[in-house]
Design a protein around this motif. Structure first.
Motif, mmCIF file in Angstrom:
data_model
loop_
_atom_site.group_PDB
_atom_site.id
_atom_site.type_symbol
_atom_site.label_atom_id
_atom_site.label_comp_id
_atom_site.label_asym_id
_atom_site.label_seq_id
_atom_site.Cartn_x
_atom_site.Cartn_y
_atom_site.Cartn_z
ATOM 1 N N TRP A 1 1.345 -7.442 11.654
ATOM 2 C CA TRP A 1 1.371 -6.408 12.703
ATOM 3 C C TRP A 1 1.406 -4.986 12.143
ATOM 4 N N ALA B 1 9.813 -0.811 16.944
ATOM 5 C CA ALA B 1 10.131 0.175 17.994
ATOM 6 C C ALA B 1 9.571 1.550 17.624
ATOM 7 N N GLY C 1 16.400 -5.955 17.203
ATOM 8 C CA GLY C 1 16.315 -4.653 16.520
ATOM 9 C C GLY C 1 15.673 -3.603 17.412
ATOM 10 N N ALA C 2 14.609 -3.989 18.105
ATOM 11 C CA ALA C 2 13.926 -3.045 18.995
ATOM 12 C C ALA C 2 14.832 -2.681 20.177
ATOM 13 N N GLN D 1 5.841 1.386 18.246
ATOM 14 C CA GLN D 1 5.535 1.370 19.687
ATOM 15 C C GLN D 1 5.683 2.770 20.292
ATOM 16 N N MET E 1 14.460 -0.243 23.310
ATOM 17 C CA MET E 1 13.448 -0.966 24.070
ATOM 18 C C MET E 1 14.130 -2.054 24.908
ATOM 19 N N ILE F 1 8.690 -5.087 27.338
ATOM 20 C CA ILE F 1 7.559 -5.825 26.778
ATOM 21 C C ILE F 1 7.878 -7.316 26.870
ATOM 22 N N LEU G 1 7.265 -10.829 24.675
ATOM 23 C CA LEU G 1 6.725 -11.408 23.455
ATOM 24 C C LEU G 1 7.188 -12.852 23.286
ATOM 25 N N PRO H 1 15.104 -9.454 10.091
ATOM 26 C CA PRO H 1 14.306 -9.315 11.315
ATOM 27 C C PRO H 1 14.703 -8.085 12.138
ATOM 28 N N LEU H 2 15.953 -7.666 12.056
ATOM 29 C CA LEU H 2 16.366 -6.475 12.816
ATOM 30 C C LEU H 2 15.636 -5.235 12.308
ATOM 31 N N ILE I 1 2.700 -9.768 24.007
ATOM 32 C CA ILE I 1 2.496 -9.906 22.567
ATOM 33 C C ILE I 1 2.643 -11.358 22.116
ATOM 34 N N ASP I 2 1.562 -11.897 21.575
ATOM 35 C CA ASP I 2 1.609 -13.236 20.979
ATOM 36 C C ASP I 2 2.298 -13.161 19.622
ATOM 37 N N THR I 3 3.207 -14.070 19.384
ATOM 38 C CA THR I 3 3.882 -14.101 18.083
ATOM 39 C C THR I 3 3.492 -15.372 17.346
ATOM 40 N N PRO I 4 3.634 -15.359 16.035
ATOM 41 C CA PRO I 4 3.532 -16.629 15.298
ATOM 42 C C PRO I 4 4.739 -17.512 15.661
ATOM 43 N N LYS J 1 -0.322 -4.404 23.780
ATOM 44 C CA LYS J 1 0.860 -3.656 23.331
ATOM 45 C C LYS J 1 2.111 -4.084 24.118
ATOM 46 N N LEU K 1 12.842 -5.169 10.906
ATOM 47 C CA LEU K 1 11.465 -5.327 11.390
ATOM 48 C C LEU K 1 11.358 -4.778 12.814
ATOM 49 N N GLY K 2 12.359 -5.090 13.631
ATOM 50 C CA GLY K 2 12.364 -4.627 15.022
ATOM 51 C C GLY K 2 12.480 -3.122 15.139
ATOM 52 N N MET K 3 13.204 -2.524 14.205
ATOM 53 C CA MET K 3 13.306 -1.065 14.225
ATOM 54 C C MET K 3 11.957 -0.438 13.890
ATOM 55 N N LEU L 1 13.472 -9.401 15.673
ATOM 56 C CA LEU L 1 12.672 -8.182 15.883
ATOM 57 C C LEU L 1 13.006 -7.590 17.244
#
Lengths: 325, 390
Positions: free
Chosen positions: B209, B175, A69-70, B178, A75, A25, A27, B167-168, A54-57, A51, B170-172, A66
């Protein structure tokens, strides 16, 4: 091969990788509806939807974290910084979390993430928008950092970065975004990280550069040949970490003279590490002290008159080269 | 050694069987004071718990306490370096909340992470060995006390920078959303972390979000040595979520049944509506911020003793279960002996384990250098190596 801009080459790389892997993705601030602050992501929202694009603030710490973490969850996010200067408000997320989670977990967790955006001076935007943090990043084990200088490299190296299982920081340059050149259309056009490019072969001096300084160096090499009958070799490092030490040493052993050129600030900059490596591993091949041309060691200035004096041009490179020839 | 405070008298309200009309509601309650009259044993999430599940909750809390007490001794003996942030007193929060998680729910926390690690099922040996800096540790001796991880148990650390994990988490949650999974991320933090900027950036994104992240403020009253009244403007801390249209609540963390109800409701809401929440759970740590903290400058011994006497989470739950007829004092004593033995064995395991070899400094930095056969990059990645002994 099509001739496209550096900007379009990045767009191709991002688009191809988003189509190839559902985990990818993009972002960042203004990447979707606004089409990118520098239009790198133009057309991508329309093609891939909100999806994926992705626009962020304006919240670098949150969206960088984020994405980390993803990425820990599998991801492959590509985070765009409008300027790399803005990474400083997300420093903890990049330099603690992205860089160290794999190590601190004993290798249990990967962070396949790309942070990208422009990192350059020269556009009269002052000290807060002109940082070149490639040396900070290279100083941090766990992170990789690359500085593509041409449209083809921008595409091939960004694609490799996205497929990489480690965090990769991609330093682009707003001045290069409009540069046009041939770029392969091949979906599998990948340039490995850590492979320098000998852009001009020569025998008298090795000019080693990265980012936009590569073009300054090529310009200087032409003048050195025309006006001074000096045959300079120009090496584009492309990647800072990993670093192609082999190509650097080969060139030094051939030319016996080295000039390092960069737009990074000098103290503990990229050139400092490279000159250490050369004296350590090729000392006996040197016929002159290693010279370095970098940005002037002051916060980046706003005024055109000042900033022009701050970033090295081809005349600075020529003058410095002549002192060791 | 800390006792189990068997003498602590449970509050009357904890043993009366009063039905709570709100207990089935998934709406988060803001006011904790009204809950003193609620019997959380009767909450929907607790009333059908089997006896063995209840005993397991108690066992987990006792195991955490005995593990931490043993690690403190090891620290004092010089086997553990750096920092050791003990969770003693807060056990009901980790155990109660983890027990409410489903298979697609994930957790991440800050540096006071031993309780969460054991609660998700990491074993004492790998945790103690990590504290000892041994090769057999959960992070091969590279993470230490503040950095335990078990991704196979949905446990993503163990993070050392205050608020850096917000923030991590948040990322979980991102994911999970998604991927279309009905899961949520429990992201724990201390009261001190509520004053870090990334937390607010994260709250904004979580709400904007619609991300299923549950921020759990384990409010033990002190941000290191600074009392809440000296570090935070505006009470309660969780109310700060309101500015982002995030549901919030304040509940008590000394009663594991109450913690379970709080978390169960928040998880249901996250799964159903894909919305974040901020849960402030009041708790207390008996030990200093870390073992190095003299713990004499900012609170009184009486304050600590008072909490131990009246709100010790293990004593309260033990008495509750005895009252319910689920367990006897003798059985609790057996569990306690077993937990001590397990902790002792983990210390022996850690002591007997080898230290990592200095050459291992260079492992686990990059996926790529750990997988040379699959590496796509070229060039030099490392610029200085451990000195050879030969």
């Amino acid at each position: 091969m099509a001739i496209i801009t550096y900007r379009e080459a990045l767009n191709q790389a991002l688009s191809e990788e988003i189509e190839r892997d559902e985990n990818v993705i993009l972002l960042g601030e203004e990447v979707a509806q606004f089409k990118g602050s520098y239009k790198v992501s133009e057309g991508m929202l329309e093609r891939y939807g909100p999806k994926k694009i992705i626009d962020t603030p304006i919240s670098e710490a949150a969206f960088s974290g984020l994405a980390v973490g993803a990425a820990m969850m599998g991801m492959r996010p590509v985070v765009e910084f409008m300027f790399w200067s803005f990474c400083y408000v997300a420093f903890d997320q990049i330099f603690n979390n992205a860089a160290s989670v794999r190590y601190m977990s004993g290798g249990l967790i990967n962070v396949p993430i790309v942070f990208r955006g422009p990192a350059n001076g020269g556009t009269n935007v002052g000290a807060t928008h002109s940082h070149t943090p490639e040396n900070f990043i290279a100083n941090t084990p766990g992170l990789k950092v690359i500085c593509p200088s041409t449209p083809a490299d921008a595409k091939g190296m960004l694609k490799s970065a996205i497929r990489d299982n480690d965090p990769v920081c991609v330093m682009e340059n707003t001045i290069l975004y409009n540069m046009k050149d041939e770029v392969p259309e091949d979906n599998e056009f990948l340039i490995p990280l850590g492979k320098a490019n000998v852009l001009r072969e020569g025998t008298d001096i090795s000019i080693i550069a990265h980012g936009k300084a590569v073009h300054t160096s090529l310009e200087a090499a032409s003048v050195l040949e025309e006006k001074h009958n000096i045959n300079a070799e120009v090496i584009d490092l492309r990647s800072i970490r990993p670093l192609d030490v082999e190509t650097i040493l080969q060139s030094v052993k051939k030319t016996n003279r080295v000039l390092l050129v960069e737009e990074n600030k000098p103290f503990c900059g990229v050139g400092a590490q490279i000159s250490y490596l050369i004296q350590d591993q090729a000392f006996d091949f040197l016929d002159a002290p290693i010279k370095r041309v970098s940005a002037v060691d002051a916060p980046q200035a706003y005024s055109k008159a000042l900033e022009n004096a701050q970033i090295p041009d081809h005349n600075c490179v020529i003058a410095s080269a002549l002192t060791i020839l | 050694m800390e006792g189990l405070y068997h003498d602590a008298t449970p509050e009357e309200s904890d043993v009366t069987n009063k039905n709570d009309p709100d207990s089935n509601s998934s709406t988060l309650k803001h006011d904790s004071s009204s809950k003193t009259e609620v019997n959380f044993a009767q909450s929907e999430c607790n009333i059908n718990l089997s006896s063995s599940a209840k005993v397991d909750l108690l066992t987990q809390m006792i195991r955490i306490r005995r593990f931490e007490e043993r690690s403190l001794r090891a620290y004092q003996q010089g086997h553990i370096g750096g920092f050791l942030h003990l969770y003693i007193g807060q056990e009901a929060v980790a155990v109660g909340s983890v027990s409410a998680m489903g298979q697609d729910d994930h957790i991440i926390t800050a540096y006071r992470d031993h309780g969460h690690a054991l609660a998700v099922g990491m074993d004492m040996d790998e945790c103690m060995a990590e504290l000892f800096g041994k090769k057999t540790g959960c992070s091969k001796g590279k993470g230490g006390s503040m950095h335990f991880f078990a991704p196979d148990k949905n446990f993503w650390g163990g993070h050392g920078i205050v608020g850096g994990q917000t923030p991590l988490g948040l990322g979980m949650a991102f994911a999970l959303k998604q991927s279309g999974k009905k899961g949520a991320c429990l992201c724990y933090m201390g009261d001190g972390a509520t004053n870090q900027g990334p937390f607010y950036e994260s709250l904004n994104l979580a709400s904007l979000w619609n991300l299923p992240v549950i921020y759990i403020i384990e409010n033990n009253g002190y941000s290191m040595g600074t009392a809440e009244s000296r570090h935070s403007a505006g009470e309660p801390l969780a109310r700060r979520g309101e500015a982002f249209d995030i549901d919030w609540s304040v509940t008590e963390g000394h009663n594991v049944y109450e913690v379970r109800e709080t978390i169960t409701n928040a998880l249901e809401q996250a799964h159903k509506d894909c919305r974040p929440s901020v849960l402030e759970i009041n708790t207390y740590r008996y030990r200093g911020h870390s073992v190095a903290d003299p713990d004499q400058t900012y609170r009184s011994k009486e304050e600590i003793e008072e909490y131990k006497k009246n709100k010790d989470p293990i004593s309260i739950f033990k008495d509750q279960l005895v009252q319910e007829g689920v367990i006897t004092d003798e059985q609790v004593a057996e569990i306690d002996v077993k937990a001590k033995d397990e902790a002792e064995a983990s210390a022996e395991f850690a002591l007997a384990s080898p230290f990592p070899d200095p050459t291992e400094l260079m492992d686990d930095i990059y996926w790529e250098t750990d997988n040379p056969g699959k590496s796509k990059s070229e060039g030099t990645m490392f610029f200085e190596f451990p000195k050879s002994n030969s």
